[in-house]
Design a protein around this motif. Structure first.
Motif, short mmCIF file in Angstrom:
data_model
loop_
_atom_site.label_atom_id
_atom_site.label_comp_id
_atom_site.label_asym_id
_atom_site.label_seq_id
_atom_site.Cartn_x
_atom_site.Cartn_y
_atom_site.Cartn_z
N LEU A 1 0.88 -1.14 0.17
CA LEU A 1 -0.41 -0.09 -0.21
C LEU A 1 1.18 0.94 0.19
CD1 LEU A 1 -2.48 -1.11 2.47
CD2 LEU A 1 -3.25 -1.13 0.02
N LEU A 2 1.90 1.45 0.78
CA LEU A 2 2.70 2.47 0.79
C LEU A 2 3.68 2.53 -0.60
CD1 LEU A 2 4.67 4.72 3.30
CD2 LEU A 2 6.36 2.59 2.79
N LEU A 3 3.94 1.59 -1.22
CA LEU A 3 4.55 1.61 -2.08
C LEU A 3 3.80 2.35 -3.39
CD1 LEU A 3 6.55 -1.50 -2.44
CD2 LEU A 3 7.28 1.06 -2.69
N ASN A 4 2.20 2.23 -3.36
CA ASN A 4 1.88 3.24 -4.27
C ASN A 4 1.08 4.79 -3.55
OD1 ASN A 4 1.00 0.36 -5.43
ND2 ASN A 4 -1.06 -0.73 -4.60
N THR A 5 0.86 4.74 -2.56
CA THR A 5 0.32 5.74 -2.02
C THR A 5 1.33 6.97 -2.29
OG1 THR A 5 0.54 5.42 0.48
CG2 THR A 5 -1.64 4.81 -1.16
N ARG A 6 2.44 6.15 -1.44
CA ARG A 6 3.63 7.41 -1.55
C ARG A 6 3.84 8.74 -2.22
NH1 ARG A 6 10.51 6.42 -1.07
NH2 ARG A 6 10.78 7.77 -0.17
N ARG A 7 3.87 8.12 -3.24
CA ARG A 7 4.39 9.92 -4.61
C ARG A 7 3.16 10.13 -4.69
NH1 ARG A 7 7.30 9.84 -9.08
NH2 ARG A 7 8.04 8.04 -8.55
N LYS A 8 1.74 10.04 -4.05
CA LYS A 8 0.69 11.13 -3.56
C LYS A 8 0.69 11.56 -2.97
CE LYS A 8 -2.50 8.54 -7.14
NZ LYS A 8 -3.58 7.40 -6.83
N ALA A 9 1.37 11.28 -1.75
CA ALA A 9 1.42 11.85 -0.35
C ALA A 9 2.78 12.65 -0.38
CB ALA A 9 1.71 10.60 0.61
N SER A 10 3.35 12.51 -0.43
CA SER A 10 4.80 13.48 -0.64
C SER A 10 4.17 14.89 -1.62
CB SER A 10 5.54 12.38 -1.61
OG SER A 10 6.86 13.72 -1.40
N LYS A 11 3.34 14.30 -2.93
CA LYS A 11 2.61 15.43 -3.56
C LYS A 11 2.05 16.44 -2.35
CE LYS A 11 -0.26 16.72 -7.64
NZ LYS A 11 -0.74 15.57 -8.59
N LYS A 12 0.64 15.85 -1.60
CA LYS A 12 -0.33 16.56 -1.25
C LYS A 12 1.11 17.43 -0.02
CE LYS A 12 -4.12 15.91 1.61
NZ LYS A 12 -4.74 15.01 1.34
N LYS A 13 2.13 16.73 0.20
CA LYS A 13 2.10 17.30 1.72
C LYS A 13 2.85 18.30 1.44
CE LYS A 13 4.11 13.51 2.90
NZ LYS A 13 5.50 12.02 3.33
N ARG A 14 4.05 18.21 0.14
CA ARG A 14 4.07 19.81 -0.12
C ARG A 14 3.79 20.38 -0.42
NH1 ARG A 14 8.32 15.36 -1.86
NH2 ARG A 14 6.62 15.29 -3.70
N GLU A 15 2.56 20.71 -1.25
CA GLU A 15 1.46 21.55 -1.57
C GLU A 15 0.83 21.85 -0.71
OE1 GLU A 15 -1.17 19.18 -4.38
OE2 GLU A 15 -0.03 19.57 -6.10
N GLU A 16 0.12 21.30 0.22
CA GLU A 16 0.66 21.77 2.21
C GLU A 16 1.32 22.69 2.92
OE1 GLU A 16 -3.04 18.60 2.85
OE2 GLU A 16 -1.29 18.15 3.77
N LYS A 17 2.21 22.14 2.74
CA LYS A 17 3.34 22.72 3.09
C LYS A 17 3.79 24.17 2.19
CE LYS A 17 2.77 21.17 7.02
NZ LYS A 17 1.99 20.91 8.24
N GLY A 18 3.72 24.30 0.89
CA GLY A 18 4.18 26.11 0.81
C GLY A 18 5.44 25.71 0.59
N ILE A 19 6.02 24.06 0.59
CA ILE A 19 7.65 24.21 0.67
C ILE A 19 7.91 24.55 -1.18
CG2 ILE A 19 9.60 22.49 0.64
CD1 ILE A 19 8.37 21.43 2.48
N SER A 20 7.42 24.51 -2.01
CA SER A 20 8.37 25.04 -3.13
C SER A 20 8.66 26.74 -3.73
CB SER A 20 7.55 24.57 -4.55
OG SER A 20 5.71 25.61 -4.97
N GLY A 21 8.46 27.11 -2.62
CA GLY A 21 8.29 28.37 -2.74
C GLY A 21 7.70 29.41 -3.80
N ARG A 22 6.79 28.37 -4.46
CA ARG A 22 6.30 29.64 -5.60
C ARG A 22 4.77 28.69 -5.54
NH1 ARG A 22 10.44 29.89 -10.81
NH2 ARG A 22 12.17 31.06 -9.20
N THR A 23 3.43 29.62 -6.22
CA THR A 23 2.11 29.18 -6.32
C THR A 23 2.21 28.21 -7.67
OG1 THR A 23 1.62 30.95 -7.14
CG2 THR A 23 1.41 31.25 -5.12
N ASN A 24 2.83 28.52 -8.47
CA ASN A 24 2.93 27.13 -9.34
C ASN A 24 3.53 26.55 -10.12
OD1 ASN A 24 5.08 29.02 -10.50
ND2 ASN A 24 4.80 29.85 -12.25
N SER A 25 4.38 26.34 -9.19
CA SER A 25 5.66 24.81 -8.35
C SER A 25 4.58 23.43 -8.47
CB SER A 25 6.78 25.73 -8.02
OG SER A 25 7.23 26.55 -7.98
N LYS A 26 5.30 23.04 -8.85
CA LYS A 26 4.99 21.67 -8.36
C LYS A 26 5.56 20.74 -7.84
CE LYS A 26 2.86 20.29 -13.51
NZ LYS A 26 2.98 20.28 -14.72
N PRO A 27 5.52 19.55 -7.26
CA PRO A 27 5.55 19.00 -5.80
C PRO A 27 7.16 18.42 -6.51
CG PRO A 27 3.31 18.33 -5.56
CD PRO A 27 3.59 19.08 -6.86
#
Length: 732
Positions: free
Chosen positions: A351-377
Motif C-alpha cells: 500500500l505504501l509503494l502505491n500511495t507514497r508518491r501521491k502523499a509526498s505531492k500532497k504534503k509539499r503542496e500543503e506546506k508550500g515548500i516549493s516557494g512558488r504558487t505555480n510549482s509542482k511537488p
C-alpha cells in the motif's frame, strides 16, 4: 578589608590599620608612609604572619611610629607580638635601627631592632622578644629610630589574639562521612583537616548556608579513593550530587533510601560489585545516574528503567534489565507476534509503494515548500528552478545532488547531525549539502514538516535553507555555501587567526548574536539552537557571520529518534544547568554563546589539554583569573597593542555573565548585542588613533580599576579563632 584563611592556615584575621574599627583602634600618628613589595619573604614557620601580610608595612618617615590601641575586649594576659621584615632596598651605608618606647615605662635596654636585607635577595623575619608584655586597657607605644640609624622605624604586622567560639559546626553525620572519605583518599587527607564547612568548605565539598551547615555536594572524581563507600552515606539527607567516578572503590553500594535530595550520581569506572539497592529507583529527585564500567550484577531496579533520567550502566556484564522467567512461553508468543507483524508489514509495504508518491505531492503542496504558487511537488532545477530566487526552499532530486557534489565526493565537514559536501548546481549556485547521519524510511512526515518550518525562517545572520531531498530513505538538507568556512577555523588555525583582528571579531560576535536573538524572539514558536559553537558560526565571502544548524537538534530528535531525554550539545559549550536538569531554555544558548565570546577574547579552545590543566576548560580558567582580579590575562596575545582595553573589557564582562552557573543570572541576547555594540563603538572611536598609553600592553596603567586588587599596607591581627576546634570570629 582583611586577610584570613586560606592565606593564613590558622584563620587569623589580619586587618589593615588604615581601617579604624571602633572596638580597638583609636588612632595612628601622622608622618607614616605605606610601602609594599612583591618579593618573597622567608617565613620559616606557619605561626608567623602570611607572606601577603609581611609584604606590606608602614614606615615612620619622621623617625617615629606611634600607635594607641583600645584593648577593652581582650583578655588581661594577652600577648602582643610585633613582626618586622625589611622590604625596602637600603643603600650600602644605610641602616634601619629602632627601639620600643611606652609612656611611663623605662626603655628596654639592648632591645634594638636591626633589620637588613640578606645577600641572597630574600628577607628574614625578625620578632623581638620584648613584646611579651601584659596589656593595659589602652595601650600606647612608639617605635623610635636610634641615633645611628639612617631610616625611620618599620612595622609589618602586630598580633594581639583572642578566641571566639562559633555558633555551630557542620552536621555531625555529614562530618563523619566526609572524614571517612578523607581517609580513603591520600590526596584529600593532606589538605583538609578540621571542620569540612567552617570557616570555609574543603576544596572537594559544597555546603549549605543553614545552621548547622549541611554538605550538599561531594566531588572526589579521579582522586585515587580506595576502599568501600561509607555506610553512613545514607544519613546525608541534604546531599544533591555525589561524584566518585574514576577511583578504586570496591564492595557494594550502601542504602540510599534517605537521600531524597540526591540529583546526580557518578560512580563510573570503579570496581564496585553486588546488586543495585532496590530503593535507588524510588529516589524522588534523581536526574542522572552513571555506573558504567563496574562489576554490578543482578536485576536493575524497575524504578530506574521507568524513570525519565540519564542512566548509563554499560560495562557491567552481569547486570540485566529483568529476570528470565517463562522463557518458552515468552519465546512462543514472540514468534507468533513476529509472524503477524511480518504479514502486516508486507501488506503495508504494498500500500505504501502505491500511495507514497501521491502523499509526498500532497504534503509539499500543503506546506508550500516549493516557494512558488505555480510549482509542482516534483519541482527541481532540471525543470527550470533557480536557486538565486529569494526565499525559495526547493525540492531537489537525489540525482541532481549527486551531479552537483560529484557523487558526494567533495566532503567539506562533518557535524553531529551528518556530513557536509560541497556542490555546484547547473545554474552556477554553490551549495553545502548536509546528509543526515541516520537514514530512515520512517518519519518522512515529521521531516517534511520541519523543513516547512525552517523554510519560513529568514534572517541576514542565519544560513538560509534553500532545498531538501527525501529519496532512497535519505534525509538531505541543502544550504547556501559559506566561502570563508567556520569561525572555529579562523580562531584556532594560526594562518587564518592572524587576519582576524579585534574589530573583525566584534563584528562576527554581533552578527552571530543577532541571528541567535532572532531565533529566540523573532520566531513563533521560538527556536532554541542547542548547539551554539564556533563550528556552527559560518563566514560568507564578505566575512559576515551567519548561524547554521538551527532547528537540527529538534529535527533529529523528533524526526529520527522521537523524544529523547539526553542533553544535546557539544563538550565545552553545554550548559551545566541544562545537563543537570534537562530543562532547556534560551539561557542554555546564552551559556554556549558566552563560551564563543571567551574563544574570541582568548583565542583558546573551549576544552584543551594544551591550554588548561586537568578538569579545566575555558570557562573555569577565565573565571579563576577574573576572581583573582587578573581578567586582562585572558586576552589573546595576538591582540596586544592592537585593541582598546576598554573595548575588550566590555566583552569580558558580558561573557562572564553569560557563563554564570544559573540561567536566571545570565543576560538575554538583546543585552549581549548592546554590550558588543558598545565595545564596537569604543574600538571604532579611536580605531585610527591607537596610542601606546591606552592600548593593551600588559601595563597596570591601562587596566580598569576593577581588574586588580590593591595590596594592603600594614596589618593589625585582632582575632585568632581556633580552626582545629571549629572556631570562627564573632560578628561585628
Amino acid at each position: 578589608m582583611f586577610l584570613r584563611y586560606p592565606d593564613d592556615p590558622y584563620d587569623r584575621i589580619w586587618d589593615s590599620d588604615l581601617i579604624k574599627r571602633q572596638n580597638y583602634l583609636v588612632g595612628v600618628a601622622p608622618g607614616t608612609e605605606r610601602i609594599s613589595t612583591t618579593r618573597n619573604i622567608d617565613i620559616e614557620t606557619r605561626e608567623y604572619p602570611p607572606v601577603k601580610v609581611m609584604q606590606t608595612a608602614v614606615v615612620g618617615t619622621k623617625g617615629v611610629l606611634s600607635y594607641r590601641l583600645n584593648l577593652e575586649d581582650f583578655p588581661a594576659n594577652a600577648r602582643a607580638y610585633a613582626y618586622f621584615a625589611e622590604i625596602e632596598d637600603l643603600g650600602q651605608n644605610e641602616s634601619r635601627k629602632f627601639k620600643l618606647k611606652q609612656p611611663y615605662i623605662a626603655d628596654y635596654s639592648n632591645a634594638v631592632v636591626n633589620i637588613a636585607e640578606n645577600a641572597n635577595g630574600s628577607y628574614t623575619l625578625y620578632e623581638p622578644s620584648y613584646m611579651n608584655v601584659t596589656l593595659e586597657f589602652v595601650l600606647s607605644f612608639s617605635f623610635v629610630m636610634t641615633p645611628d640609624s639612617t631610616r625611620g622605624p618599620l612595622l609589618n604586622a602586630l598580633e594581639i589574639s583572642k578566641y571566639v567560639q562559633i555558633a555551630s559546626k557542620t552536621d555531625k553525620q555529614d562530618t563523619t562521612v566526609v572524614n571517612a572519605f578523607r581517609l580513603l583518599s591520600a590526596q584529600s587527607s593532606q589538605t583538609n583537616e578540621g571542620d569540612p564547612c567552617v570557616p570555609t568548605p574543603w576544596e572537594w565539598v559544597n555546603c549549605s548556608t543553614t545552621t548547622p551547615p549541611r554538605i550538599t555536594k561531594i566531588i572526589l572524581s579521579r582522586r585515587n579513593v580506595k576502599g568501600e563507600i561509607p555506610s553512613e552515606l545514607s544519613n546525608m539527607e541534604a546531599l544533591t550530587e555525589l561524584w566518585l567516578d574514576g577511583n578504586l572503590l570496591t564492595g557494594q553500594l550502601p542504602d540510599m533510601s534517605k537521600l531524597i535530595n540526591l540529583k546526580i550520581v557518578h560512580l563510573e569506572n570503579n570496581k564496585l560489585t553486588g546488586r543495585l539497592p532496590s530503593d535507588m529507583g524510588s529516589l524522588p529527585s534523581l536526574q542522572a545516574l552513571f555506573i558504567q564500567n563496574n562489576s554490578f550484577s543482578g536485576e536493575i531496579p524497575a524504578g530506574l528503567i521507568s524513570k525519565k533520567i540519564i542512566f548509563n550502566y554499560d560495562g557491567n556484564a552481569e547486570l540485566h534489565r529483568g529476570k528470565k522467567k517463562h522463557f518458552k512461553m515468552v519465546l512462543g508468543i514472540s514468534i507468533g507476534v513476529l509472524v503477524i507483524l511480518l504479514i502486516l508489514f508486507l501488506v503495508s509495504l504494498v500500500l505504501l509503494l502505491n500511495t507514497r508518491r501521491k502523499a509526498s505531492k500532497k504534503k509539499r503542496e500543503e506546506k508550500g515548500i516549493s516557494g512558488r504558487t505555480n510549482s509542482k511537488p516534483g519541482y527541481s532545477f532540471l525543470r527550470g528552478g533557480n536557486l538565486m530566487d529569494e526565499n525559495t526552499t526547493c525540492y531537489i532530486t537525489l540525482s541532481e545532488l549527486k551531479e552537483a557534489t560529484d557523487n558526494f565526493s567533495k566532503k567539506i565537514g562533518k557535524g553531529s547531525f551528518g556530513s557536509v559536501y560541497y556542490g555546484k548546481m547547473r545554474d552556477g549556485k554553490e551549495i553545502a549539502v548536509k546528509s543526515m547521519n541516520e537514514s530512515s524510511c520512517h518519519g518522512n512526515q515529521q521531516f517534511v514538516n520541519e523543513v516547512a518550518l525552517l523554510s519560513r525562517i529568514h534572517h541576514r545572520n542565519l544560513v538560509p535553507l534553500i532545498g531538501y531531498c527525501e529519496e532512497e530513505c535519505q534525509h538531505i538538507l541543502v544550504y547556501e555555501y559559506m566561502h570563508n568556512g567556520t569561525l572555529r577555523d579562523h580562531i584556532h588555525e594560526s594562518f587564518k587567526k592572524q587576519k582576524l583582528d579585534w574589530l573583525a571579531r566584534l563584528r562576527i560576535a554581533e552578527d552571530a548574536a543577532k541571528g541567535l536573538e532572532y531565533l529566540h524572539t523573532g520566531c513563533n514558536p521560538s527556536i532554541i539552537h542547542r548547539d551554539i559553537k564556533t563550528g556552527n558560526i559560518l563566514l560568507d565571502i564578505n566575512m559576515r557571520a551567519k548561524v547554521s544548524d538551527f532547528g537540527l537538534s529538534r529535527l533529529a530528535e523528533e524526526d529520527l529518534t522521537h523524544i529523547s531525554s539526553i542533553a544535546r550539545g557539544t563538550v565545552g559549550y553545554l550548559d551545566p544547568e541544562y545537563y543537570a536538569s534537562q530543562q532547556l531554555t534560551e539561557k542554555s544558548d546564552v551559556y554556549s554563546f558566552g563560551v564563543v565570546l571567551l574563544e574570541l577574547i582568548a583565542g583558546k579552545k573551549p576544552v584543551s589539554s594544551e591550554d588548561y590543566s586537568d578538569e579545566m576548560n575555558i570557562v573555569h580558567w577565565a573565571r579563576s583569573l577574573t576572581h583573582k582580579g587578573d581578567a586582562m590575562s585572558i586576552i589573546d596575545p595576538s591582540l596586544e597593542g592592537n585593541a582598546k582595553t576598554e573595548s575588550i573589557w566590555r566583552v569580558v564582562e558580558i561573557a562572564m555573565q553569560c557563563v554564570e552557573q544559573h540561567g536566571a543570572s545570565r543576560p538575554r541576547m538583546q543585552e549581549i548585542i548592546l554590550a558588543i555594540q558598545d565595545a564596537i563603538k569604543i574600538e571604532k572611536g579611536t580605531e585610527n588613533k591607537l596610542k601606546s598609553s591606552s592600548s593593551f600592553s600588559g601595563s597596570s596603567s591601562s587596566k580598569p580599576h576593577s581588574s586588580r586588587k590593591t595590596l594592603l599596607t600594614s596589618f593589625l591581627e585582632i582575632e585568632s579563632p581556633d580552626v582545629s576546634n571549629g572556631c570562627l570570629p564573632s560578628a561585628r
